[in-house]
Structures are given as C-alpha cells and as structure tokens.
Enzyme design. Structure first.
Site, PDB file in Angstrom:
ATOM      1  N   ASN A  16       0.871  -1.182   0.000  1.00  0.00           N
ATOM      2  CA  ASN A  16       0.000   0.000   0.000  1.00  0.00           C
ATOM      3  C   ASN A  16       0.907   1.231   0.000  1.00  0.00           C
ATOM      4  OD1 ASN A  16      -1.821   2.025   0.425  1.00  0.00           O
ATOM      5  ND2 ASN A  16      -2.366   1.437   2.520  1.00  0.00           N
ATOM      6  N   TRP A  17       1.072   1.808  -1.178  1.00  0.00           N
ATOM      7  CA  TRP A  17       1.989   2.950  -1.292  1.00  0.00           C
ATOM      8  C   TRP A  17       1.385   4.242  -0.765  1.00  0.00           C
ATOM      9  CZ3 TRP A  17       5.041   2.951  -6.599  1.00  0.00           C
ATOM     10  CH2 TRP A  17       5.993   1.916  -6.550  1.00  0.00           C
ATOM     11  N   LYS A  18       0.111   4.224  -0.409  1.00  0.00           N
ATOM     12  CA  LYS A  18      -0.561   5.450   0.060  1.00  0.00           C
ATOM     13  C   LYS A  18      -0.298   6.577  -0.949  1.00  0.00           C
ATOM     14  CE  LYS A  18      -0.298   3.571   4.648  1.00  0.00           C
ATOM     15  NZ  LYS A  18      -0.244   3.775   6.068  1.00  0.00           N
ATOM     16  N   HIS A 105      -9.826   1.775   4.659  1.00  0.00           N
ATOM     17  CA  HIS A 105      -8.558   1.997   5.380  1.00  0.00           C
ATOM     18  C   HIS A 105      -8.784   3.042   6.477  1.00  0.00           C
ATOM     19  CE1 HIS A 105      -4.451   3.039   6.321  1.00  0.00           C
ATOM     20  NE2 HIS A 105      -4.086   1.919   5.718  1.00  0.00           N
ATOM     21  N   GLU A 171      -5.792  -4.225  10.812  1.00  0.00           N
ATOM     22  CA  GLU A 171      -4.773  -3.190  10.978  1.00  0.00           C
ATOM     23  C   GLU A 171      -5.109  -2.330  12.188  1.00  0.00           C
ATOM     24  OE1 GLU A 171      -2.602  -2.228   7.043  1.00  0.00           O
ATOM     25  OE2 GLU A 171      -4.371  -0.984   7.132  1.00  0.00           O
ATOM     26  N   GLY A 177       2.207   2.808  10.902  1.00  0.00           N
ATOM     27  CA  GLY A 177       3.255   3.826  10.742  1.00  0.00           C
ATOM     28  C   GLY A 177       3.925   4.237  12.044  1.00  0.00           C
ATOM     29  N   SER A 214       2.898  -1.534  10.660  1.00  0.00           N
ATOM     30  CA  SER A 214       4.330  -1.588  10.971  1.00  0.00           C
ATOM     31  C   SER A 214       4.976  -2.941  10.666  1.00  0.00           C
ATOM     32  CB  SER A 214       4.585  -1.178  12.428  1.00  0.00           C
ATOM     33  OG  SER A 214       4.284   0.190  12.591  1.00  0.00           O
ATOM     34  N   GLY A 235       2.682  -0.874   4.449  1.00  0.00           N
ATOM     35  CA  GLY A 235       2.756   0.518   4.040  1.00  0.00           C
ATOM     36  C   GLY A 235       4.204   0.949   3.867  1.00  0.00           C
ATOM     37  N   GLY A 236       4.760   1.567   4.900  1.00  0.00           N
ATOM     38  CA  GLY A 236       6.108   2.158   4.838  1.00  0.00           C
ATOM     39  C   GLY A 236       7.163   1.224   4.262  1.00  0.00           C
TER      40      GLY A 236
HETATM   41  P1  PGA Z   1       2.498   0.747   7.760  1.00  0.00           P
HETATM   42  O1  PGA Z   1       1.086   0.968   7.065  1.00  0.00           O
HETATM   43  O2  PGA Z   1       3.039  -0.577   7.266  1.00  0.00           O
HETATM   44  O3  PGA Z   1       3.334   1.906   7.318  1.00  0.00           O
HETATM   45  O4  PGA Z   1       2.266   0.722   9.228  1.00  0.00           O
HETATM   46  C1  PGA Z   1       0.191  -0.106   6.840  1.00  0.00           C
HETATM   47  C2  PGA Z   1      -1.105   0.397   6.269  1.00  0.00           C
HETATM   48  O5  PGA Z   1      -1.545   1.489   6.644  1.00  0.00           O
HETATM   49  O6  PGA Z   1      -1.705  -0.276   5.418  1.00  0.00           O
END
Ligand code: PGA
Length: 254
Positions: A16-18, A105, A171, A177, A214, A235-236
């Site tokens: 998920n590149w946001k 999300h 999540e 994050g 995370s 995400g990150g």
């Molecule tokens: P994160 O994000 O891995 O940066 O915690 C996950 C997400 O929001 O899907």
C-alpha cells in the site's frame, strides 16, 4: 497476469503505497520485485499486489503486466459515475485492469461511514475487483477492552449480505506507521475472532485474513508463522523494493 480466484493463493503480500511514488518508481520497483520473485517463488504461491496512488494505476498496468504482478486501487466510490469531484469510479478502475481494491482503510474512515464501506465493497465486487477490507481498533478501544466488539462491528457491517471473495486486513490504528505492533498473542486472538465473525456470516468463499501495521523485514517472519495470518498489508516498508523484498523473502518460505 490473469488474476486467480482469491482462494487459490497460499498467501498475500500487498504493497500500500498510500500517497507515495511516481512513474519511474513503479517501473523500477516492479522490475526488481519480478526478478526477485522469478528466482524465489517460480510457482507464484504468494500473491504480490501493488496498490499505488490512483494517478499511477495506468503506469502500474503497464509495469505489472510486464512483470506478471497484480495491482489494485486504494479506494473506490460507491457509484460507477456521477457528480463526485475527485473520487475514483470502480468501473474505471476495473477498466484499467485493477483487480483488487483496498476499502475502509483507517486513514479514510474519518469521513467514511460503515454503510459507505459496505456499499463500496458491493461496488468493487460488481466490477469484479476483490475488496481488501481494512478493520482495526484505536488505542482507546484496546485500552478500554472494546477492541473485539469494535472490529466485529466493522466486519459485520461491511460484509453482511455479501457472499463473494473478499480479503480482510486487520490493521490496529495505533500500529500503523508507528513502529509498534501488537503481541503475537494479540494478533492471534484478533484473527481468531475475525475468523469466527466471518464464519457466522456464512460465506461460501474462503476469506483470507491478513495483518497490517508496521510490518517489516524484522517482524514479518513471526507474524506470518501464525497459522491464522494469511499474509500482510505493508505501508512504509513497501516503499523501496529492498525493504519489500526482505518481507517477501519470509512470505515465500511460509
Ligand atoms: P504501515 O502501514 O506498514 O506503514 O504501518 C500499513 C497500512 O496502513 O496499510
């Protein structure tokens, strides 16, 4: 790559590149991942799905097609078209080849109601995209002991009356994050609870349940070793091919 039915992958690794990335990055990232995967998972047992920002879907279509990767969107509207400035039509996304769509999300839930999320799931399915429904509690919910009830409500309100292939990503909001993750026992307990909620809805399709929040190359091995976890939403750590490959390396071993 022709998408396989949701139930035929052993596990899922979703990026998920946001609101990150550009066309160059889509091309370089997909090439790196494709090379890595062809060496390490020749039978494609793990579904690798890139969810870039909406304007990069055409770039993802070209790059993922060459790299035999799957791709999806980060959201869709409930309607296929209409006077909705700035929103993304599920019909248009599907016509651009997106086969998955993240829905609900927590970074969007501040203005999305449970009912909207339910209708987005229906709209995505109508266009033959597999919804990736995100659920999870805030820190306050967990502290007050209402986390199971809260997540159960999110699952039931999103999926009631729906009998079609869906993926759920658990999540916890406080883990996104932040570098914090629940204990393995906490993940196991919540996944078991979600499995039970889904069973009670009695779908005729398997519903893979993933963990997100995370996830990194350092913690993924223990998380995916839990039998109730069928993959991760990242995400990150999905933003560079190097950190994503560290995660994939463990996914391909499970
Ligand atoms: P994160 O994000 O891995 O940066 O915690 C996950 C997400 O929001 O899907």
């Amino acid at each position: 790559m022709t998408p396989r039915p949701t139930d035929s992958f052993k596990n899922y690794c979703i990026a998920n590149w946001k609101m990150h990335g550009d066309e160059e990055k889509v091309s370089a990232w997909t090439q790196d991942i494709a090379t890595y995967r062809s060496k390490n998972d020749p039978f494609d047992s793990c579904a690798v799905i890139l969810c870039p920002p909406m304007p990069l879907i055409p770039a993802a279509r070209d790059a993922c097609h060459k790299a035999s990767l799957l791709y999806g969107a980060q959201d869709c509207h409930t309607c296929d078209e209409g006077p909705y400035t700035g929103f993304s039509s599920p019909k248009l996304l599907a016509s651009m080849g997106a086969t998955y769509c993240i829905i609900g999300h927590s970074e969007r839930r501040f203005f999305e109601t449970d009912d909207m999320i339910h209708h987005k799931i229906k709209a995505a399915l109508q266009q033959r995209m597999t919804p990736i429904l995100c659920v999870g509690e805030s820190w306050d919910h967990r502290q007050s002991g209402h986390h199971f009830q809260h997540v159960q409500h999110q699952v039931e309100s999103a999926l009631h009356t729906i009998d079609a292939p869906c993926i759920i990503a658990y999540e916890p909001i406080w883990a996104i994050g932040t570098g914090k993750t629940p204990t393995l026992n906490d993940i196991q307990d919540m996944h078991t609870h979600i499995h039970q909620c889904v069973r009670d809805l009695n779908p005729s399709h398997p519903t893979p349940i993933l963990y997100g929040g995370s996830v990194s190359g350092d913690n993924v091995q223990d998380i995916v070793a839990l039998t109730c976890v069928q993959g991760v939403l990242v995400g990150g750590a999905s933003l560079t091919s190097t950190s994503f490959m560290r995660i994939l390396a463990h996914m391909m071993k499970t």
